[in-house]
Write a protein that holds these residues in place. Structure first.
Motif, PDB file in Angstrom:
ATOM      1  N   GLU A  65       0.245  -2.037 -11.498  1.00 37.42           N
ATOM      2  CA  GLU A  65       1.001  -0.931 -11.437  1.00 37.42           C
ATOM      3  C   GLU A  65       2.167  -0.578 -10.594  1.00 37.42           C
ATOM      4  N   ARG A  85      -2.407   7.866  -8.962  1.00 38.19           N
ATOM      5  CA  ARG A  85      -4.018   7.238  -8.972  1.00 38.19           C
ATOM      6  C   ARG A  85      -4.774   7.424  -7.878  1.00 38.19           C
ATOM      7  N   GLU A  86      -4.300   7.654  -6.366  1.00 29.47           N
ATOM      8  CA  GLU A  86      -5.256   7.201  -5.612  1.00 29.47           C
ATOM      9  C   GLU A  86      -5.111   9.173  -4.618  1.00 29.47           C
ATOM     10  N   VAL A 136      -1.810  -0.944  -3.830  1.00 29.98           N
ATOM     11  CA  VAL A 136      -1.247  -0.633  -5.177  1.00 29.98           C
ATOM     12  C   VAL A 136      -2.212  -1.684  -5.492  1.00 29.98           C
ATOM     13  N   GLU A 137      -2.794  -1.446  -6.856  1.00 29.38           N
ATOM     14  CA  GLU A 137      -3.004  -2.270  -7.737  1.00 29.38           C
ATOM     15  C   GLU A 137      -2.717  -2.958  -9.232  1.00 29.38           C
ATOM     16  N   ASP A 170       2.742   5.384  -9.542  1.00 27.92           N
ATOM     17  CA  ASP A 170       1.096   5.535 -10.174  1.00 27.92           C
ATOM     18  C   ASP A 170       0.438   5.370  -9.239  1.00 27.92           C
ATOM     19  N   ALA A 171       1.229   4.552  -7.986  1.00 27.96           N
ATOM     20  CA  ALA A 171      -0.579   3.990  -7.173  1.00 27.96           C
ATOM     21  C   ALA A 171      -0.700   5.261  -5.784  1.00 27.96           C
ATOM     22  N   ALA A 189       1.103  -1.308   0.114  1.00 27.44           N
ATOM     23  CA  ALA A 189      -0.473   0.203   0.365  1.00 27.44           C
ATOM     24  C   ALA A 189       0.732   1.232   0.517  1.00 27.44           C
ATOM     25  N   MET A 236       4.706   1.932  -7.709  1.00 24.92           N
ATOM     26  CA  MET A 236       4.578   2.357  -6.718  1.00 24.92           C
ATOM     27  C   MET A 236       3.694   3.652  -6.861  1.00 24.92           C
TER      28      MET A 236
END
Length: 311
Positions: A211, A219-220, A207-208, A215-216, A176, A213
């Motif tokens: 993906e 995005r979030e 983190v999806e 980009d997470a 995460a 770290m």
């Protein structure tokens, strides 16, 4: 050196170690195939956990003699590792027995409280975090994800095997991101509905698959508060055994400033000036707002911002 002790340095006062990051045990994975003899050794030690609860001795020791821990345990113990030739195990207890355990001289607290109140050295917190994460994993993975058959604990708690299809299942950690977004001399803090009243913290999310770290983080942040992020800088990480995450701490630079909150994700978020953050850290904010305690990586990210760190 016993697991309940650890060296203290001046650096610890200036930059307290992140809770749960220091494990004083040698995990000794080569011993996991069969630890029955280790469990019977007189010097074997055991910690007791039941859900969110942790039982410690009257003297504050998180690891009791294994013979004492076994009196309260249910299920099979998990081998955590070795220290100074002393095997250490994790035992699960029924939280319904808390009153009985306290009557027998044990103290029952939570892993969060033990960390927040400094009731145990950092090396013990790391071992307890491993224990809690492993016990939570076993509680949630009793059946084979391939065929649905009930699995069996093997490798002293570090694997579950399916007797039907032969599948092997290993404990997993969920990555995460937790990020402090910075815009000039301001930082972005928010709060979820489950937070303590008046507490604001860094944004965070899982983190999806497929993906990175970075980009997470982008995005979030965009999903939760509508802010676009440019640069992302990794700072530090923290095992977070609630139930089994690895928090990847980052600083991020805002590329936009207007907030559009997702009410399903976040209750409130706002930009805080350095002066306000200083008040929150000192505990004298006029609205009684504050940030998480020293046990959380969020506070360390906030302190990095106050020290002039940037993405």
């Amino acid at each position: 050196m016993p697991a309940d002790t650890c060296p203290h340095t001046v650096a610890d006062d200036l930059h307290p170690p992140l809770a749960y990051t220091h494990n004083g045990l040698d995990r000794a994975a080569h011993l996991r195939p069969d630890t029955r003899a280790l469990l019977e050794q007189p010097e074997a030690r055991g910690c007791l956990l039941g859900g969110e609860a942790v039982a410690i001795g009257a003297d504050g020791a998180a690891f009791l003699p294994a013979t004492a821990a076994r009196l309260w345990s249910r299920g099979r113990p998990i081998f955590l590792g070795m220290q100074d030739d002393m095997p250490h195990f994790a035992f699960s207890f029924d939280p319904a027995r808390q009153e009985e355990m306290e009557g027998a001289g044990l103290q029952v607290s939570t892993l969060r409280a033990i960390a927040a109140e400094g009731l145990a050295p950092s090396g013990v917190l790391g071992a307890l975090a491993s224990a809690k994460a492993l016990l939570a994993w076993h509680g949630r993975h009793r059946y084979c994800s391939n065929c649905g058959t009930r699995t069996q604990m093997t490798d002293s708690g570090w694997r579950r095997d399916c007797p039907s299809c032969g599948g092997q299942h290993f404990p997993r950690t969920d990555p995460a991101v937790i990020m402090l977004v910075i815009s000039g001399e301001r930082c972005l803090l928010g709060r979820s509905a489950h937070f303590r009243p008046n507490m604001y913290s860094c944004l965070a999310g899982f983190v999806e698959p497929g993906e990175t770290m970075e980009d997470a983080v982008r995005r979030e942040t965009l999903e939760e508060v509508g802010v676009r992020v440019s640069r992302v800088r990794y700072m530090d990480c923290q095992p977070w055994p609630f139930p089994m995450s690895l928090m990847l701490g980052c600083l991020a630079e805002a590329a936009s400033g207007e907030l559009t909150l997702d009410p399903a994700e976040i209750e409130d978020a706002r930009w805080f000036s350095r002066d306000e953050v200083e008040q929150m850290l000192a505990g004298d904010h006029p609205q009684e707002l504050f940030v998480p305690g020293a046990e959380a990586i969020a506070r360390h990210l906030v302190l990095a911002f106050m020290a002039g760190e940037r993405a």
